[in-house]
Design an enzyme around this catalytic site. Structure first.
Site, PDB file in Angstrom:
ATOM      1  N   GLY A   1      10.103  -7.884  -0.195  1.00  0.00           N
ATOM      2  CA  GLY A   1       9.040  -7.545  -1.132  1.00  0.00           C
ATOM      3  C   GLY A   1       8.809  -8.639  -2.152  1.00  0.00           C
ATOM      4  O   GLY A   1       9.125  -9.823  -1.923  1.00  0.00           O
ATOM      5  N   ASP A   2       8.251  -8.239  -3.274  1.00  0.00           N
ATOM      6  CA  ASP A   2       7.907  -9.192  -4.324  1.00  0.00           C
ATOM      7  C   ASP A   2       9.092  -9.570  -5.212  1.00  0.00           C
ATOM      8  O   ASP A   2       9.102 -10.634  -5.821  1.00  0.00           O
ATOM      9  CB  ASP A   2       6.794  -8.615  -5.204  1.00  0.00           C
ATOM     10  CG  ASP A   2       7.178  -7.262  -5.807  1.00  0.00           C
ATOM     11  OD1 ASP A   2       7.908  -6.491  -5.133  1.00  0.00           O
ATOM     12  OD2 ASP A   2       6.750  -6.966  -6.931  1.00  0.00           O
TER      13      ASP A   2
ATOM     14  N   THR B   1      12.787  -0.165  -7.989  1.00  0.00           N
ATOM     15  CA  THR B   1      13.045  -1.509  -8.514  1.00  0.00           C
ATOM     16  C   THR B   1      13.338  -1.395  -9.996  1.00  0.00           C
ATOM     17  O   THR B   1      12.797  -0.522 -10.662  1.00  0.00           O
ATOM     18  CB  THR B   1      11.790  -2.394  -8.359  1.00  0.00           C
ATOM     19  OG1 THR B   1      11.392  -2.433  -6.994  1.00  0.00           O
ATOM     20  CG2 THR B   1      12.013  -3.813  -8.861  1.00  0.00           C
TER      21      THR B   1
ATOM     22  N   THR C   1       7.130  -3.451 -10.799  1.00  0.00           N
ATOM     23  CA  THR C   1       7.623  -2.496  -9.812  1.00  0.00           C
ATOM     24  C   THR C   1       6.397  -1.948  -9.070  1.00  0.00           C
ATOM     25  O   THR C   1       5.270  -2.096  -9.528  1.00  0.00           O
ATOM     26  CB  THR C   1       8.393  -1.328 -10.456  1.00  0.00           C
ATOM     27  OG1 THR C   1       7.482  -0.558 -11.250  1.00  0.00           O
ATOM     28  CG2 THR C   1       9.527  -1.834 -11.339  1.00  0.00           C
ATOM     29  N   GLY C   2       6.652  -1.281  -7.953  1.00  0.00           N
ATOM     30  CA  GLY C   2       5.538  -0.741  -7.170  1.00  0.00           C
ATOM     31  C   GLY C   2       5.366  -1.509  -5.875  1.00  0.00           C
ATOM     32  O   GLY C   2       6.285  -2.210  -5.422  1.00  0.00           O
TER      33      GLY C   2
ATOM     34  N   ARG D   1      12.043  -6.931   6.064  1.00  0.00           N
ATOM     35  CA  ARG D   1      10.882  -6.920   5.145  1.00  0.00           C
ATOM     36  C   ARG D   1      11.355  -7.340   3.743  1.00  0.00           C
ATOM     37  O   ARG D   1      12.321  -6.827   3.198  1.00  0.00           O
ATOM     38  CB  ARG D   1      10.279  -5.511   5.089  1.00  0.00           C
ATOM     39  CG  ARG D   1       9.090  -5.375   4.124  1.00  0.00           C
ATOM     40  CD  ARG D   1       9.514  -4.884   2.754  1.00  0.00           C
ATOM     41  NE  ARG D   1       8.383  -4.611   1.874  1.00  0.00           N
ATOM     42  CZ  ARG D   1       8.506  -4.342   0.583  1.00  0.00           C
ATOM     43  NH1 ARG D   1       9.684  -4.319   0.021  1.00  0.00           N
ATOM     44  NH2 ARG D   1       7.443  -4.113  -0.149  1.00  0.00           N
TER      45      ARG D   1
END
Ligand code: GLY
Length: 380
Positions: free
Chosen positions: A256-257, A226, A277-278, A254
Site C-alpha cells: 500500500g501507500d 494503519t 490512512t485509508g 500487495r
C-alpha cells in the site's frame, strides 16, 4: 513548551548575541510548542498500559528525546497490541492467512528515511524501517529481503503474527469468498454466513471483506488499518512514521501507500509533515502526502493543503467500480497534517467510520473531529 535543555541552549545563544539582539522575543521565536498528531488508533490503543501512542510520543519529545525515536516508541504501542487488528502483531492477514506488514519513517532534520514493505515475522515494522534508515544506504527493503535484514539486525522473527482473533476472522473471510471449500462447522457445514452477500460482485474478496465490516466483525478502521503519527519538537524538528498491515485479505505482496515516501508519509523539516490512512491505492496514484506538504510549501494551511489532496483524489477517481450512487469515491482516505509552526489538521474524504483523530499538546491528549471533503458516506 520549552524544555530545560532548550532554554539553556537558547540562553547560551542569547549570551553570545550582540546586545541589540538581546530581547526576550528571540527566545520565544526560537521555540515551537511540541505537537503530536495521529489517526484515531493513536488514541484508542494502550496495549494494556496507561499511555496511548500520542501521549507517549509527546512525553518523550518533551523529555528531550529525538522526535522520530519518540514517535516510533509511540506507534510501538498499537503495533504490539493484540487487540488492534490493522497494525503489527495480531493484524488481519493477507489472502493466504499470513500477516504482512508495511512501515516507513522520515527524519526531518536529518533528511533521512527508511521503509519496509511486506515484511513478515516482526511485530514492530516501524523499528525495522528506522533500522533501514540508520544502517543502510537505502530507503526501502521489501519482502524476504526485509525480513532477512531484520533478522540480521537482531530483531526477533516469529513464525506467525496472527492471534486467535485474526485467524478466526481470516477463516470467516475464507468461508465468505470460498464457501465450497471453507465450511463452518457451527453452521452445519454451510460456508456462507447469514449476512454474507448473496451475490458477490466483480471483486468477491473485497466485497466479502466489506460485508464483515457491515456485520460488525471488523472495525472499519482495521480494514485499511494503519497508524500515521507525526510530531514537531520544541526546536521545530519534524518527523513522521506510518505503520500498517495494509488492506485486510490483500493479495500476497500487495503493497500500500504506507511504506512509500510521498504516498502514506512525507516530511520536510522546513515545511511540515503529512501522513494518511485509508485506501492506499488512492495515495499511491496521487502521491498525496507529498502533495499536501508541497501545498503547504506554497503557503496553504494544513487544512487547505489536506483538502487539496482529497480533491485531487476525488478528481482522479473515475473508474465506475470505485464510484458510489452519487458518483463519489466508494472509499475513505484520511490525512493528518502538521506545519512548521505547529499548526495541524485532520481531514477525511467522509466524516464516517473512524471520524476522529488524536492530538497531544501541552494541554494533554484529546480527540478531534476530522473535517470532511464530502457529505455522506462511501456506501451512499
Ligand atoms: N493505507 C494503508 C494501505 O492501504 O495499505
Amino acid at each position: 513548551m520549552m524544555t530545560r535543555r532548550d532554554f539553556v541552549k537558547s540562553a547560551a545563544l542569547l549570551a553570545a548575541a550582540p546586545s541589540a539582539a538581546r530581547s526576550p522575543e528571540i527566545l520565544i521565536q526560537r521555540t515551537v510548542r511540541p505537537v503530536v498528531i495521529s489517526d484515531y488508533s493513536g488514541w484508542e490503543f494502550t496495549n494494556g498500559g496507561t499511555e496511548n501512542a500520542v501521549s507517549r510520543a509527546f512525553r518523550l519529545i518533551t523529555e528531550g528525546k529525538d522526535v522520530l525515536d519518540a514517535l516510533v516508541a509511540g506507534v510501538n504501542i498499537p503495533e504490539n497490541d493484540p487487540l488492534e487488528t490493522g497494525i503489527g502483531y495480531g493484524a488481519l492477514p493477507n489472502a493466504d492467512g499470513v500477516v504482512q506488514l508495511d512501515a516507513s519513517c522520515m527524519h526531518g532534520p536529518k533528511k533521512r528515511a527508511g521503509a519496509v514493505a511486506c515484511i513478515e515475522g516482526v511485530r514492530t515494522p516501524s523499528l525495522v524501517a528506522r533500522a533501514v534508515m540508520e544502517n543502510t544506504d537505502h530507503h526501502l527493503l521489501a519482502g524476504q529481503g526485509a525480513t532477512a535484514f531484520a533478522r540480521a539486525m537482531g530483531f526477533k522473527i516469529e513464525d506467525d503474527l496472527n492471534t486467535p482473533n485474526s485467524r478466526r476472522l481470516w477463516l470467516e473471510w475464507k468461508r465468505r469468498v470460498d464457501p465450497e471449500h471453507y465450511l463452518d462447522p457451527k453452521r452445519n457445514g454451510r460456508g456462507r454466513s447469514r449476512t454474507a452477500p448473496a451475490v458477490l460482485r466483480e471483486d468477491p474478496g473485497y466485497d466479502a471483506g466489506r460485508s464483515m465490516v457491515r456485520d460488525g466483525l471488523i472495525r472499519e478502521g482495521s480494514f485499511w488499518g494503519t497508524i500515521n503519527c507525526d510530531g514537531i519538537g520544541p526546536n521545530g524538528n519534524i518527523c513522521g512514521v506510518t505503520t500498517t498491515s495494509g488492506l485486510a485479505w490483500k493479495i500476497p505482496g500487495r503493497t500500500g501507500d504506507s511504506p512509500i515516501l510521498g504516498a502514506g508519509l512525507y516530511v520536510d523539516n522546513e515545511v511540515g509533515a503529512a501522513g494518511s490512512t485509508g485506501r492506499g491505492e488512492a495515495n499511491l496514484y496521487n502521491l498525496s502526502s507529498f502533495l499536501v506538504v508541497e501545498s503547504m510549501r506554497r503557503g496553504m494551511s494544513p487544512k487547505d493543503a489536506g483538502m487539496e489532496a482529497l480533491k485531487r483524489i476525488k478528481a482522479n477517481t473515475i473508474e465506475k467500480r470505485l464510484l458510489n450512487s452519487k458518483g463519489n469515491p466508494t472509499f475513505n482516505v484520511r490525512f493528518f497534517v502538521l506545519n512548521k509552526r505547529g499548526e495541524y489538521a485532520g481531514l477525511a474524504m467522509y466524516h464516517s467510520g473512524e471520524a476522529k483523530y488524536a492530538v497531544c499538546t501541552e494541554n494533554g491528549a484529546q480527540t478531534l473531529e476530522l473535517e470532511p471533503l464530502l457529505a455522506g458516506t462511501p456506501e451512499d
